[in-house]
Design an enzyme around this catalytic site. Structure first.
Site, PDB file in Angstrom:
ATOM      1  N   ASN A   1      40.528  40.408  52.373  1.00  0.00           N
ATOM      2  CA  ASN A   1      40.803  40.053  50.845  1.00  0.00           C
ATOM      3  C   ASN A   1      39.135  39.949  50.395  1.00  0.00           C
ATOM      4  O   ASN A   1      38.520  39.070  50.800  1.00  0.00           O
ATOM      5  CB  ASN A   1      41.312  38.706  50.816  1.00  0.00           C
ATOM      6  N   TRP A   2      38.698  40.962  49.577  1.00  0.00           N
ATOM      7  CA  TRP A   2      37.625  41.106  49.184  1.00  0.00           C
ATOM      8  C   TRP A   2      37.140  40.003  47.878  1.00  0.00           C
ATOM      9  O   TRP A   2      35.843  39.899  47.715  1.00  0.00           O
ATOM     10  CB  TRP A   2      37.172  42.355  48.656  1.00  0.00           C
ATOM     11  N   LYS A   3      38.122  39.319  47.430  1.00  0.00           N
ATOM     12  CA  LYS A   3      37.819  38.457  46.392  1.00  0.00           C
ATOM     13  C   LYS A   3      36.973  39.257  45.291  1.00  0.00           C
ATOM     14  O   LYS A   3      37.113  40.151  45.119  1.00  0.00           O
ATOM     15  CB  LYS A   3      37.064  37.215  46.751  1.00  0.00           C
TER      16      LYS A   3
ATOM     17  N   HIS B   1      47.302  33.035  45.999  1.00  0.00           N
ATOM     18  CA  HIS B   1      46.113  32.554  46.658  1.00  0.00           C
ATOM     19  C   HIS B   1      45.730  31.156  46.365  1.00  0.00           C
ATOM     20  O   HIS B   1      45.869  30.843  45.241  1.00  0.00           O
ATOM     21  CB  HIS B   1      45.004  33.657  46.548  1.00  0.00           C
TER      22      HIS B   1
ATOM     23  N   GLU C   1      42.708  30.294  45.668  1.00  0.00           N
ATOM     24  CA  GLU C   1      41.621  30.391  44.518  1.00  0.00           C
ATOM     25  C   GLU C   1      42.257  30.454  43.308  1.00  0.00           C
ATOM     26  O   GLU C   1      41.993  29.958  42.104  1.00  0.00           O
ATOM     27  CB  GLU C   1      40.892  31.254  45.045  1.00  0.00           C
TER      28      GLU C   1
ATOM     29  N   GLU D   1      47.218  29.914  54.919  1.00  0.00           N
ATOM     30  CA  GLU D   1      45.642  29.627  54.922  1.00  0.00           C
ATOM     31  C   GLU D   1      45.536  27.943  54.464  1.00  0.00           C
ATOM     32  O   GLU D   1      45.843  27.725  53.415  1.00  0.00           O
ATOM     33  CB  GLU D   1      45.262  30.375  53.752  1.00  0.00           C
TER      34      GLU D   1
ATOM     35  N   GLY E   1      36.470  29.676  53.454  1.00  0.00           N
ATOM     36  CA  GLY E   1      35.384  29.945  53.099  1.00  0.00           C
ATOM     37  C   GLY E   1      34.086  28.784  53.584  1.00  0.00           C
ATOM     38  O   GLY E   1      33.434  28.507  53.046  1.00  0.00           O
TER      39      GLY E   1
ATOM     40  N   SER F   1      38.349  31.529  57.413  1.00  0.00           N
ATOM     41  CA  SER F   1      37.262  31.582  57.903  1.00  0.00           C
ATOM     42  C   SER F   1      37.283  32.329  59.178  1.00  0.00           C
ATOM     43  O   SER F   1      36.590  31.913  60.445  1.00  0.00           O
ATOM     44  CB  SER F   1      36.625  30.151  58.227  1.00  0.00           C
TER      45      SER F   1
ATOM     46  N   GLY G   1      35.694  36.327  53.792  1.00  0.00           N
ATOM     47  CA  GLY G   1      34.134  36.732  53.931  1.00  0.00           C
ATOM     48  C   GLY G   1      33.803  37.663  54.903  1.00  0.00           C
ATOM     49  O   GLY G   1      32.941  38.672  54.784  1.00  0.00           O
TER      50      GLY G   1
HETATM   51  P1  PGA Z   1      37.578  33.468  54.246  1.00  0.00           P
HETATM   52  O1  PGA Z   1      38.812  33.691  53.072  1.00  0.00           O
HETATM   53  O2  PGA Z   1      38.040  34.205  55.317  1.00  0.00           O
HETATM   54  O3  PGA Z   1      36.253  33.688  53.625  1.00  0.00           O
HETATM   55  O4  PGA Z   1      37.653  31.660  54.607  1.00  0.00           O
HETATM   56  C1  PGA Z   1      40.152  33.770  53.351  1.00  0.00           C
HETATM   57  C2  PGA Z   1      40.785  34.003  52.123  1.00  0.00           C
HETATM   58  O5  PGA Z   1      40.665  33.218  51.237  1.00  0.00           O
HETATM   59  O6  PGA Z   1      41.843  34.916  52.065  1.00  0.00           O
END
Ligand code: PGA
Length: 236
Positions: free
Chosen positions: A6-8, A93, A95, A159, A165, A195, A217
């Site tokens: 997931n590149w966001k 997600h 976010e 998650e 993150g 993470s 990330g």
């Molecule tokens: P992260 O993000 O690996 O940077 O913690 C995971 C995600 O939000 O899918």
């Protein structure tokens, strides 16, 4: 075993083309041992689809609307993604929930429409740290999963929000319990996210209830993402 990146909100179209061209040569030999997919921002989807066209690496979007078209400024529909050659979408997600008003109900509608249109779906669920501390993890997961329905193309990503993150990965025992609880509600593959790195993924991917990882990330760097894919392939 599925590893999804997931590149966001990262990587422009040219950065995406360069990354995917290199990724193709790095993970080409893993086809058959692990399913790999990347989820770039909307604007980079054509570049990713183009660069990965003749490979086993699939391309997905980070969100999708529930209507096929209409007055929904800023949204993108499943048929639009399908026409681009996009194969999957993430919905719900944390976010999106935290910053853009996504709810269980809208996440469920997005998932249903995307599945109906033929996309694979990764639906994200997970509890806040305060919810875990208050003993509400299962209650939250049950509520989030209740809007989803079993489907061959549905995958859930567990998650824990406090692990995204932050560098704070959930322990193998917390992950096993979360995944087993989700699977008791819905019989679908469950990925772990939060993470994930090459350093911690082996302990998680070895668990029976873990069907892969949603990597944020660490999916942005070619070496770390490739290392996670290789570790997953060796566990399959
Ligand atoms: P992260 O993000 O690996 O940077 O913690 C995971 C995600 O939000 O899918």
């Amino acid at each position: 075993m599925l590893i999804a990146g997931n590149w966001k909100m990262n990587k422009t179209p040219s950065e995406t083309a360069e990354f995917c061209t290199l990724l193709k040569s790095r993970v080409g030999g893993l086809a058959g041992s692990v399913d790999i997919s990347v989820f770039p921002p909307y604007t980079s989807l054509p570049a990713a689809v183009g660069a990965l066209a003749d490979t086993e690496v699939a391309v997905g979007a980070q969100n999708v609307h529930w209507e096929p078209e209409g007055p929904f400024t800023g949204e993108v529909s499943a048929p639009m993604l399908r026409e681009l050659g996009v194969y999957a979408a993430i919905v719900g997600h944390s976010e999106r929930r935290q910053y853009f008003g996504e709810t269980d109900e809208t996440a469920g509608r997005r998932a249903a429409a995307a599945l109906e249109a033929g996309l694979f779906v990764i639906a994200c669920v997970g509890e806040l740290e305060a919810e875990r501390e208050a003993g509400e993890t299962e209650h939250v997961l049950r509520r989030q999963v209740s809007v989803l329905f079993e489907d061959d193309r549905l995958v859930i990503a567990y998650e824990p929000i406090w692990a995204i993150g932050t560098g704070k990965t959930a322990t193998p025992d917390q992950v096993r319990k979360g995944h087993e609880f989700i699977k008791s509600l819905l019989d679908v593959p469950v990925l772990y996210g939060g993470s994930v790195t090459p350093g911690n993924c082996t302990d998680l991917l070895i668990l029976d209830a873990v069907d892969g990882a949603l990597v944020g990330g660490a999916s942005l760097d070619l070496d770390t993402f490739t290392a996670i894919c290789e570790l997953a392939a060796s566990r399959s």
